[in-house]
Enzyme design. Structure first.
Site, mmCIF file in Angstrom:
data_model
loop_
_atom_site.group_PDB
_atom_site.id
_atom_site.type_symbol
_atom_site.label_atom_id
_atom_site.label_comp_id
_atom_site.label_asym_id
_atom_site.label_seq_id
_atom_site.Cartn_x
_atom_site.Cartn_y
_atom_site.Cartn_z
ATOM 1 N N ASP A 11 3.982 -5.308 -7.015
ATOM 2 C CA ASP A 11 3.691 -6.675 -6.396
ATOM 3 C C ASP A 11 4.509 -7.649 -5.968
ATOM 4 O O ASP A 11 5.743 -7.303 -6.392
ATOM 5 C CB ASP A 11 2.654 -7.224 -7.597
ATOM 6 N N GLU A 52 6.026 -8.333 -1.260
ATOM 7 C CA GLU A 52 5.153 -7.332 -1.728
ATOM 8 C C GLU A 52 5.845 -6.133 -1.344
ATOM 9 O O GLU A 52 6.018 -5.044 -1.820
ATOM 10 C CB GLU A 52 3.695 -7.289 -1.195
ATOM 11 N N ASP A 76 -2.074 -4.150 -5.193
ATOM 12 C CA ASP A 76 -3.318 -4.800 -4.751
ATOM 13 C C ASP A 76 -3.285 -5.586 -3.155
ATOM 14 O O ASP A 76 -4.014 -6.300 -2.894
ATOM 15 C CB ASP A 76 -3.602 -5.786 -5.795
ATOM 16 N N ASP A 126 2.302 -7.790 -11.515
ATOM 17 C CA ASP A 126 1.887 -9.340 -11.269
ATOM 18 C C ASP A 126 2.822 -10.277 -11.859
ATOM 19 O O ASP A 126 3.456 -11.279 -11.733
ATOM 20 C CB ASP A 126 0.788 -9.411 -11.314
ATOM 21 N N HIS A 208 1.561 23.972 26.370
ATOM 22 C CA HIS A 208 1.178 23.951 27.967
ATOM 23 C C HIS A 208 2.303 23.890 28.895
ATOM 24 O O HIS A 208 3.489 23.657 28.372
ATOM 25 C CB HIS A 208 0.036 23.023 28.263
ATOM 26 N N GLU A 284 -3.337 17.029 21.255
ATOM 27 C CA GLU A 284 -1.958 16.209 21.101
ATOM 28 C C GLU A 284 -2.358 15.149 20.020
ATOM 29 O O GLU A 284 -3.317 14.659 20.036
ATOM 30 C CB GLU A 284 -1.287 16.170 22.286
#
Length: 406
Positions: A11, A52, A76, A126, A208, A284
């Site tokens: 946090d 954070e 959170d 926290d 391809h 793709e």
């Protein structure tokens, strides 16, 4: 003994946003809830989101120091969880370097799963973050007490990190993606003795032929760009080579985009008008806002997002798809082919990203393989897959048939 799997709770916050900021991170044993490491620091004046991200980075660094190989990261902060899962764009330029740093740390683990949890389940991290914010603001520190508890399951965020997908991804994919065959090759008997190819499903993987975007080195994802003049010449040579290489092939399966379908049609005709089936899982990667742009243009316009994308297969281009998502669906397509065509040879016509990811998993390589492997347009690779999870890569990027094409 170092833990193999750990739980990170992280946090961060600021008093004022921006304001005096700090972060907290806790590393736990996922079974007992025991705290294995704590990290907390004041980081001056900045925003909640920066704090954070710093908390997540600190938690990942602590997990790496403990020798963890897998991580469940729970926060959170929905923004951080969604951005690290590749589902939300990183619009804030100040967060891009932090996301890239976190993505680089993610690459050090065999698997990292991100989940959102409500704040009441993130109380320890926290509290550490608040103590750091107090210190940044010059306020008296408050004690941080870890309450004994049983670790609760997270509230999963839908997408590539759902827990029910982790088992299929965790052996070969350092970004927590699905395996190529849908089975675990570590269960196959180890031996130097050649295995009988007649008991395997053989996949002839064909990229391809060239398009204008290929020649111009532009991101070419979901845009339906047709073959160029040179690409059509390559396809004719490739069809003849595949017919000589796999005369007993029973089917041709293709991405639905026209550059692949045209390649597959030529191969199917050369093999005696074999049935051609389109599979959306072989399409793709979706490069989102980068579609049709050169690498230089992307570097100039999205430097942070590009760094984060290069650092982790779990990060998607803006409004695009992550390589983790490509690997999951390509692996699903291959697993279906092995089930539908046991002991048979199938030609698979796809694009550079799905084929690279399939070869990565077939070789049990890590994500660095993706940056080191070059696949030419109209190149051919061959892989044998056994029901017990055994894999033999017979060839990679065969291109001799293209010599002399101008």
């Amino acid at each position: 003994m170092a833990p193999r799997v750990v739980l990170i709770e992280a946090d961060g916050g600021s008093r004022g946003n921006p304001g005096p900021a700090g972060y907290g991170a806790v590393v736990r044993d996922p079974d007992t809830g025991e705290v294995l490491a704590e990290r907390s620091e004041s980081i001056g004046v900045t925003t909640n989101n920066v704090a954070e991200y710093q908390g997540l980075i600190a938690g990942l660094e602590a997990a790496a120091e403990l020798g963890a190989t897998e991580v469940d990261a729970r926060m959170d902060s929905k923004l951080v969880v969604e951005q690290m899962s590749g589902r939300w764009q990183i619009k804030n330029a100040g967060l891009r370097p932090l996301a890239a740093q976190a993505a680089a740390l993610v690459g050090r683990f065999a698997a990292v799963r991100f989940s959102w949890i409500p704040r009441e389940q993130n109380r320890h991290a926290d509290a550490l973050a608040n103590a750091a914010m107090d210190a940044a603001a010059g306020a008296p520190a408050r004690p941080v007490v870890d309450e004994p508890r049983i670790v609760e399951p997270p509230r999963a965020v839908s997408g590539p990190d759902e827990a029910d997908r982790a088992r299929a991804r965790k052996v070969a994919d350092r970004a927590a993606t699905a395996r190529t065959t849908g089975s675990d090759p570590t269960t196959a008997p180890a031996s130097w003795e050649p295995r009988p190819s007649l008991t395997a499903t053989r996949l002839v993987l064909v990229r391809h032929g060239e398009t204008e975007y290929t020649e111009q080195r532009r991101y070419s994802g979901r845009g339906d760009i047709p073959l160029s003049v040179r690409g059509r010449k390559q396809v004719r040579a490739t069809a003849a080579r595949v017919a000589a290489l796999a005369p007993g092939a029973v089917a041709v399966v293709s991405s639905p985009l026209s550059r692949c379908v045209a390649t597959a049609e030529a191969i199917a005709a050369a093999l005696g008008d074999l049935p051609l089936r389109r599979d959306d899982d072989l399409v793709e990667c979706d490069f989102g806002l980068w579609e049709g742009r050169t690498f230089a243009e992307v570097r100039e316009g999205w430097p942070g997002e590009l760094d984060a994308w290069l650092a982790s297969t779990r990060v998607a281009p803006p409004q695009g798809e992550s390589f983790a998502g490509v690997a999951e669906r390509a692996g699903r397509a291959v697993a279906a082919l092995c089930e539908a065509y046991p002991r048979e040879t199938v030609v698979v016509v796809s694009h550079v990203s799905p084929i690279k990811l399939l070869l990565r998993d077939a070789l049990a390589a890590d994500d660095a393989f993706l940056h080191r492997l070059y696949l030419d347009a109209a190149g051919i690779s061959v892989v044998d897959l056994w029901p017990d999870g055994g894999v033999a890569v017979r060839s990679v990027n065969e291109t001799a048939h293209l010599d002399g094409i101008a």
